[in-house]
Design a protein around this motif. Structure first.
Motif, PDB file in Angstrom:
ATOM      1  N   PHE A 204      -5.910  21.503 -18.584  1.00 55.55           N
ATOM      2  CA  PHE A 204      -6.575  20.682 -19.602  1.00 55.55           C
ATOM      3  C   PHE A 204      -8.103  20.746 -19.511  1.00 55.55           C
ATOM      4  O   PHE A 204      -8.798  20.005 -20.178  1.00 55.55           O
ATOM      5  N   VAL A 205      -8.603  21.642 -18.620  1.00 60.77           N
ATOM      6  CA  VAL A 205     -10.066  21.871 -18.591  1.00 60.77           C
ATOM      7  C   VAL A 205     -10.356  23.367 -18.764  1.00 60.77           C
ATOM      8  O   VAL A 205      -9.494  24.201 -18.514  1.00 60.77           O
ATOM      9  N   ARG A 206     -11.606  23.669 -19.137  1.00 62.13           N
ATOM     10  CA  ARG A 206     -12.026  25.060 -19.328  1.00 62.13           C
ATOM     11  C   ARG A 206     -12.009  25.823 -18.014  1.00 62.13           C
ATOM     12  O   ARG A 206     -12.189  25.250 -16.936  1.00 62.13           O
ATOM     13  N   GLU A 207     -11.921  27.137 -18.147  1.00 61.00           N
ATOM     14  CA  GLU A 207     -11.862  28.024 -16.993  1.00 61.00           C
ATOM     15  C   GLU A 207     -13.145  27.979 -16.148  1.00 61.00           C
ATOM     16  O   GLU A 207     -13.111  28.151 -14.932  1.00 61.00           O
ATOM     17  N   ASP A 208     -14.290  27.728 -16.797  1.00 60.90           N
ATOM     18  CA  ASP A 208     -15.560  27.807 -16.063  1.00 60.90           C
ATOM     19  C   ASP A 208     -15.955  26.476 -15.415  1.00 60.90           C
ATOM     20  O   ASP A 208     -16.989  26.382 -14.760  1.00 60.90           O
ATOM     21  N   VAL A 209     -15.145  25.438 -15.594  1.00 61.92           N
ATOM     22  CA  VAL A 209     -15.573  24.131 -15.067  1.00 61.92           C
ATOM     23  C   VAL A 209     -15.427  24.108 -13.540  1.00 61.92           C
ATOM     24  O   VAL A 209     -14.441  24.565 -12.977  1.00 61.92           O
ATOM     25  N   ARG A 210     -16.480  23.592 -12.885  1.00 65.54           N
ATOM     26  CA  ARG A 210     -16.483  23.598 -11.414  1.00 65.54           C
ATOM     27  C   ARG A 210     -16.668  22.183 -10.873  1.00 65.54           C
ATOM     28  O   ARG A 210     -17.561  21.459 -11.302  1.00 65.54           O
ATOM     29  N   ILE A 211     -15.806  21.806  -9.951  1.00 66.45           N
ATOM     30  CA  ILE A 211     -16.030  20.578  -9.163  1.00 66.45           C
ATOM     31  C   ILE A 211     -15.577  20.849  -7.718  1.00 66.45           C
ATOM     32  O   ILE A 211     -14.847  21.805  -7.476  1.00 66.45           O
ATOM     33  N   PRO A 212     -15.997  20.004  -6.790  1.00 67.41           N
ATOM     34  CA  PRO A 212     -15.532  20.185  -5.409  1.00 67.41           C
ATOM     35  C   PRO A 212     -14.126  19.606  -5.198  1.00 67.41           C
ATOM     36  O   PRO A 212     -13.714  18.694  -5.921  1.00 67.41           O
ATOM     37  N   PHE A 213     -13.451  20.155  -4.201  1.00 66.30           N
ATOM     38  CA  PHE A 213     -12.097  19.704  -3.846  1.00 66.30           C
ATOM     39  C   PHE A 213     -12.000  19.531  -2.339  1.00 66.30           C
ATOM     40  O   PHE A 213     -12.886  19.953  -1.585  1.00 66.30           O
TER      41      PHE A 213
END
Ligand code: SER
Length: 339
Positions: A224-233
């Protein structure tokens, strides 16, 4: 005589699952857990479990009469997507529940003349980057005091509770003649968490765990998010470890009440590539939901965890490579083979 225990609220949730197993490894820890839900089967025997609501004053009074609580891990919360659908309930659970427990712990600290430790998991959702995707490129690793302008009810709830914790541990009864004994409040801000053993419900970072669990089950998944979206995990064992490490840190070493922690930062596309390495047949596509996407866009691409590293030697055990190779893939494969 009251029994000495560590209280874990929200014990049946994802973090509780991992934290209780970790706390139970030390045989000296006696754990009392509280949740609206029954305890998952794997945890039975590790804790004394109470099914009930944190907002139930009578239940809290009963707990005080039977137990002496040294430390509280207050995990109970409604996550970010769920909270947008029911903001009033989110406020009740996330803020009023926390406030009730903070007041109670503050009073108990006075009463027994020794601080109760209050460990609180906060979240990346307390950040709100300006509404341009470029702001995430410009401000990559966000520090604790930057961009505290949350977009979600959950983020507002967590940020306010951090402040309440700070208040009760530093300024409560500041005008009273007698110096009060303060509770000992400490918080971490988690990135998106990924567990091999449980699935999150109602979070907005859920696309990552959902992608990997779907692949293991042989199900197609549309992110449900774009391929380029970045967040930490962060891998779940590191999340539980960060809570207990912070709890054990000597008080005098702590320069903050709230600390960022992170494991690794990946775009949704990079996450997909790693899932495909393990499950080459996986069918993963990207069908962004504009509204949930906007929430993830408001979260930073990464968190600066240098204060935690400096003050309590925080260091994740799982980078992306190790998280996938040693924790996620083998355990998730085994989980779905068995079921
Ligand atoms: N994982 C959380 C959520 O998505 C963020 O802390 O709500």
């Amino acid at each position: 005589m009251r029994k000495k225990v560590i209280l874990v609220t929200g014990a049946s949730g994802e973090v509780g699952h991992s934290l209780i197993k970790q706390l139970a490894q030390d045989g000296n820890n006696k754990i009392l857990s509280l949740d609206l839900q029954p305890l998952p089967e794997e945890l039975i025997g590790l804790t004394t479990h109470l099914e009930g609501n944190l907002l139930d004053h009578i239940l809290l009074a009963r707990i005080i009469s039977q137990y002496e609580i040294d430390a509280i891990y207050h995990l109970a919360a409604l996550l970010s997507t769920s909270s947008e659908f029911t903001p009033d309930t989110a406020h009740q659970v996330n803020v009023e529940g926390t406030l009730a427990l903070l007041r109670w712990a503050a009073d108990q600290s006075q009463w027994r003349r020794r601080p109760i430790q209050f460990i609180f998991p906060s979240s990346i959702a307390v950040y709100g980057m300006p509404e341009s995707v470029h702001s995430k490129d410009l401000y990559q690793r966000v520090r604790e005091w930057e961009w505290n302008q949350p977009r979600t009810m959950y983020g507002c709830n967590k940020l306010y509770c951090e402040m309440l914790g700070n208040y009760y541990s530093k300024h409560f009864r500041q005008l009273s003649a007698e110096a009060p004994i303060m509770l000992d409040f400490r918080a971490v801000r988690f990135p998106g968490l990924i567990s091999a053993f449980t699935l999150p419900s109602g979070g907005t970072s859920d696309y990552a765990p959902e992608m990997i669990h779907a692949a293991a089950k042989g199900e197609a998944y549309a992110s449900f998010v774009r391929e380029d979206v970045r967040i930490p995990f962060m891998a779940m064992p590191d999340a539980a470890r960060s809570l207990t490490m912070l709890a054990h840190a000597p008080r005098e070493k702590l320069t903050r009440t709230v600390y960022n922690v992170r494991g690794f930062s990946l775009t949704a596309g990079q996450f997909k590539d790693r899932v495909l390495e393990a499950f080459p047949e996986a069918q993963i596509s990207f069908r962004p939901d504009v509204k949930r996407q906007a929430i993830v866009d408001s979260w930073p691409a990464d968190l600066d965890d240098s204060a935690a590293r400096r003050d309590w030697n925080w260091q994740p055990e799982y980078d992306a490579g190790r998280a996938f190779a040693e924790y996620l893939i083998p355990n998730i494969k085994e989980r779905y083979l068995r079921s």
